[in-house]
Write a protein that holds these residues in place. Structure first.
Motif, PDB file in Angstrom:
ATOM      1  N   THR A 293     -35.261 -22.909   6.276  1.00 44.02           N
ATOM      2  CA  THR A 293     -35.988 -23.775   5.139  1.00 44.02           C
ATOM      3  C   THR A 293     -37.207 -23.936   5.580  1.00 44.02           C
ATOM      4  O   THR A 293     -38.264 -23.978   5.026  1.00 44.02           O
ATOM      5  CB  THR A 293     -34.428 -24.681   4.472  1.00 44.02           C
ATOM      6  OG1 THR A 293     -33.383 -24.323   4.648  1.00 44.02           O
ATOM      7  CG2 THR A 293     -35.272 -25.443   3.775  1.00 44.02           C
ATOM      8  N   GLN A 294     -37.384 -24.801   6.987  1.00 47.28           N
ATOM      9  CA  GLN A 294     -38.907 -24.987   6.793  1.00 47.28           C
ATOM     10  C   GLN A 294     -39.523 -23.983   7.947  1.00 47.28           C
ATOM     11  O   GLN A 294     -40.914 -24.065   7.760  1.00 47.28           O
ATOM     12  CB  GLN A 294     -38.549 -25.843   8.009  1.00 47.28           C
ATOM     13  CG  GLN A 294     -37.743 -27.113   7.837  1.00 47.28           C
ATOM     14  CD  GLN A 294     -37.558 -28.257   9.054  1.00 47.28           C
ATOM     15  OE1 GLN A 294     -38.325 -28.443  10.111  1.00 47.28           O
ATOM     16  NE2 GLN A 294     -36.461 -28.559   9.390  1.00 47.28           N
TER      17      GLN A 294
ATOM     18  N   VAL B 158     -37.906 -15.357  15.475  1.00 50.78           N
ATOM     19  CA  VAL B 158     -37.510 -15.907  18.091  1.00 50.78           C
ATOM     20  C   VAL B 158     -38.481 -17.086  17.474  1.00 50.78           C
ATOM     21  O   VAL B 158     -37.211 -17.690  19.067  1.00 50.78           O
ATOM     22  CB  VAL B 158     -39.249 -15.780  17.775  1.00 50.78           C
ATOM     23  CG1 VAL B 158     -39.888 -15.504  19.581  1.00 50.78           C
ATOM     24  CG2 VAL B 158     -39.584 -13.936  17.450  1.00 50.78           C
ATOM     25  N   VAL B 159     -38.664 -17.685  16.831  1.00 47.53           N
ATOM     26  CA  VAL B 159     -38.596 -19.476  17.264  1.00 47.53           C
ATOM     27  C   VAL B 159     -37.394 -20.410  17.098  1.00 47.53           C
ATOM     28  O   VAL B 159     -37.342 -20.888  17.438  1.00 47.53           O
ATOM     29  CB  VAL B 159     -39.665 -20.407  16.579  1.00 47.53           C
ATOM     30  CG1 VAL B 159     -39.513 -21.756  16.455  1.00 47.53           C
ATOM     31  CG2 VAL B 159     -41.299 -19.441  17.447  1.00 47.53           C
TER      32      VAL B 159
ATOM     33  N   THR C 108     -44.836 -23.555   0.997  1.00 48.96           N
ATOM     34  CA  THR C 108     -44.169 -24.879   1.350  1.00 48.96           C
ATOM     35  C   THR C 108     -43.953 -25.925   0.136  1.00 48.96           C
ATOM     36  O   THR C 108     -44.958 -25.699  -0.923  1.00 48.96           O
ATOM     37  CB  THR C 108     -45.084 -25.342   2.072  1.00 48.96           C
ATOM     38  OG1 THR C 108     -44.562 -27.446   2.971  1.00 48.96           O
ATOM     39  CG2 THR C 108     -46.508 -25.526   1.880  1.00 48.96           C
ATOM     40  N   ASP C 109     -43.229 -26.555  -0.188  1.00 52.13           N
ATOM     41  CA  ASP C 109     -42.975 -27.531  -0.914  1.00 52.13           C
ATOM     42  C   ASP C 109     -43.663 -28.551  -0.555  1.00 52.13           C
ATOM     43  O   ASP C 109     -43.629 -29.601  -1.970  1.00 52.13           O
ATOM     44  CB  ASP C 109     -41.853 -27.860  -0.736  1.00 52.13           C
ATOM     45  CG  ASP C 109     -40.818 -26.980  -1.308  1.00 52.13           C
ATOM     46  OD1 ASP C 109     -40.836 -25.740  -1.563  1.00 52.13           O
ATOM     47  OD2 ASP C 109     -39.205 -27.067  -1.116  1.00 52.13           O
TER      48      ASP C 109
ATOM     49  N   TYR D  84     -44.317 -26.355   7.396  1.00 50.84           N
ATOM     50  CA  TYR D  84     -45.700 -26.866   6.932  1.00 50.84           C
ATOM     51  C   TYR D  84     -45.866 -27.770   6.396  1.00 50.84           C
ATOM     52  O   TYR D  84     -45.790 -27.475   4.916  1.00 50.84           O
ATOM     53  CB  TYR D  84     -45.537 -25.661   6.444  1.00 50.84           C
ATOM     54  CG  TYR D  84     -45.440 -24.008   6.916  1.00 50.84           C
ATOM     55  CD1 TYR D  84     -46.536 -23.682   7.632  1.00 50.84           C
ATOM     56  CD2 TYR D  84     -44.371 -23.229   6.762  1.00 50.84           C
ATOM     57  CE1 TYR D  84     -46.299 -22.708   8.557  1.00 50.84           C
ATOM     58  CE2 TYR D  84     -44.378 -21.791   7.065  1.00 50.84           C
ATOM     59  CZ  TYR D  84     -45.503 -21.771   7.721  1.00 50.84           C
ATOM     60  OH  TYR D  84     -45.275 -20.453   8.379  1.00 50.84           O
ATOM     61  N   GLY D  85     -45.795 -29.132   6.909  1.00 50.06           N
ATOM     62  CA  GLY D  85     -46.022 -30.437   6.708  1.00 50.06           C
ATOM     63  C   GLY D  85     -47.335 -30.805   6.436  1.00 50.06           C
ATOM     64  O   GLY D  85     -48.307 -30.159   6.513  1.00 50.06           O
TER      65      GLY D  85
END
Length: 410
Positions: A18-19, A24-25, A312-313, A325-326
Motif C-alpha cells: 500500500t505504501q 524487492v524491498v 501518493t495520497d 512517499y511521505g
C-alpha cells in the motif's frame, strides 16, 4: 510459524505494498520480519511484549549469523534493512514503535507528569510552533532527568542556584556561545513553569547565566544573484524525479525566501492555479500569507507534479522519492548538494536559510520598505527583520560619511 504470525506477516506485506514499496524491498522486509518472529517464538516471548533492548540484542545476533553464513561482516548499511522491516512489523503488532517510555521509579513518574503538563502548557497556553516545543521539551526532559536522578524526587523544591550552575557547566562544553545561550533560554522557560506550578520554592530563571550576544553579532552567509542563477541553472540540468523536485524547491527559496518548514508543509491545495497565487503557512507565527505565483515557480512545480512526483495520497507538494512517499523531513542535504554541484562556496553555513537572507538583502537594495520585507518573510515585527540589515554591507559603505580630517591624515 503460528497462524497468528503468518497473519501478521501477511498484514505487513499488504501495508508495504500500500505504501508502494518495491517488490524487492517488500520481500526483504518480510523475510527479516519472519526471522525476527521465529527468534522470539523459540524463546516464548510474545511479539507484543518485545522491548527496544531486545530488538538491539536481536540485531547483534543477526549480524553474527550473517558472519557465520558468509564468512565476512555485512556492509556498513546492511543493518538498516532488517531494522526497518522489524520496526514496521512492531508498529503493526504493538500499535506504536518505538514504544512510549514507561516509568520504572518515582523519579520517572514525576518527570513524565511534569513533561506532559509542560508540553500542554507550551502548546495551548503559549501557542508555540512545533519546532520550538520540540526544543523546549528536549531540554526540559534532559534537565529533569539530570536533577531527579542525581538528587531524588524531593529535590525540585530544594533546588538552588548552584544546581543551575552545575547543569549549565555540564551542558556548555563543546558548544558555541549561541548554543549555550539557547540552552539557557530553554532552561529559563522550564524553571519559570516549575515555579508557576509551585514545584520550586523560588523562581530560579533569573539566575541562569548565559553568554552575552551583541546585536548584529556575526554576519550570516548569503548568495549573490549570480550565484543563485548558477545554482538554479545547474539544478535544471537534472531531469530525474529528484532533480525536478529540487529545482522546484530552489525556485521557492530563491523567489520568496521561504523557511524550510514552510516549503515542507506546502500542500497541493495551497496553490491556486486560476488566481495565480500561493498560500504560505508561516511555521513560526502560524499566520498565512498569499503571494503571487511567479512564472518560474509555477512552471517548476507543475513540471515536478507531472513528471517527478510519485503517486501518493500525501497532500504535501514535496514528498520523498523513495517509499514510503511521505512529506520531506529536511531540505538541508538537498540544498547543500545543489550548491556544491554549482561550484558555489559561501563563506559560512550552506543551507536553505541563505536563500532567505539573500532575498531579504535583494529587497533591501531595491529600497523595499522594511515592513513589506517583514510581511513577505512572515515576521511578526520589524525587530525580526532588522538583523537582515547587517547583510547589506555594500549599501552601508556607499552612504558612509568621510571621517573629518581624513584628507590631512592621508
Amino acid at each position: 510459524m503460528p497462524n497468528t504470525d503468518c497473519e501478521l506477516i501477511a498484514e505487513l506485506k499488504a501495508a508495504l505494498i500500500t505504501q508502494r514499496y518495491s517488490p524487492v524491498v517488500t520481500g526483504n522486509y518480510c523475510a527479516y520480519a519472519r526471522g525476527f518472529l521465529d527468534y522470539f517464538a523459540r524463546r516464548s516471548i510474545p511479539i507484543a511484549e518485545v522491548t527496544e533492548a531486545q530488538v538491539t540484542h536481536y540485531l547483534r545476533h543477526a549480524i553474527a549469523m550473517f558472519r557465520k553464513r558468509h564468512g565476512r561482516s555485512p556492509g556498513p548499511y546492511w543493518h538498516s534493512i532488517p531494522r526497518s522491516g522489524i520496526h514496521a512489523l512492531l508498529r503493526l503488532a504493538q500499535g506504536q514503535w518505538p514504544p512510549a517510555p514507561k516509568a520504572t521509579c518515582a523519579a520517572d513518574t514525576l518527570r513524565f507528569a511534569i513533561c506532559d503538563e509542560y508540553e500542554t502548557w507550551l502548546r495551548e497556553e503559549r501557542g508555540l510552533a512545533e519546532p520550538s516545543i520540540y526544543a523546549l521539551m528536549w531540554e526540559g526532559r534532559n534537565f529533569l532527568a539530570w536533577q531527579l536522578d542525581r538528587c531524588g524526587v524531593d529535590s525540585l523544591m530544594e533546588m538552588s542556584v548552584g544546581d543551575i550552575d552545575r547543569y549549565m557547566d555540564m551542558r556548555s562544553p563543546h558548544q558555541t556561545r549561541k548554543s549555550v545561550k539557547d540552552v539557557a533560554e530553554r532552561l529559563r522557560s522550564l524553571l519559570r513553569y516549575l515555579h508557576r506550578t509551585r514545584r520550586t520554592a523560588i523562581d530560579l530563571s533569573p539566575h541562569v547565566i548565559a553568554p552575552l550576544l551583541y546585536a548584529y553579532e556575526g554576519v550570516p552567509s548569503i548568495l549573490e544573484r549570480d550565484q543563485i542563477a548558477a545554482v538554479l541553472e545547474t539544478a535544471s540540468k537534472d531531469t530525474t524525479p529528484i532533480g525536478l523536485r529540487d529545482q522546484a524547491i530552489l525556485q521557492l527559496l530563491a523567489t520568496y525566501g521561504l523557511r524550510s518548514g514552510e516549503i515542507r508543509s506546502l500542500k497541493i491545495e495551497d496553490i491556486d492555479w486560476r488566481a495565480e497565487s500561493i498560500r504560505i503557512l508561516h511555521t513560526k507565527t502560524r499566520a498565512c500569507s498569499y503571494l503571487p505565483l511567479m512564472a518560474p515557480v509555477g512552471e517548476a512545480i507543475l513540471t515536478y507534479l507531472r513528471s517527478g512526483r510519485p503517486q501518493t495520497d500525501a497532500r504535501e507538494v514535496f514528498v520523498r522519492t523513495r517509499a514510503p512517499y511521505g512529506r520531506l523531513r529536511v531540505l538541508h542535504s538537498a540544498v547543500f548538494r545543489r550548491i556544491r554541484d554549482a561550484g558555489v562556496k559561501p563563506p559560512g553555513k550552506c543551507g536553505p536559510h541563505i536563500f532567505r537572507h539573500a532575498r531579504a538583502v535583494e529587497m533591501l537594495r531595491a529600497s523595499v520598505p522594511q515592513k513589506v520585507i517583514g510581511d513577505m518573510l512572515g515576521h511578526r515585527s520589524t525587530e525580526s527583520t532588522a538583523p537582515y540589515l547587517k547583510l547589506a554591507t555594500e549599501d552601508l559603505r556607499a552612504i558612509a560619511l568621510d571621517v573629518p580630517g581624513s584628507e590631512v591624515l592621508s
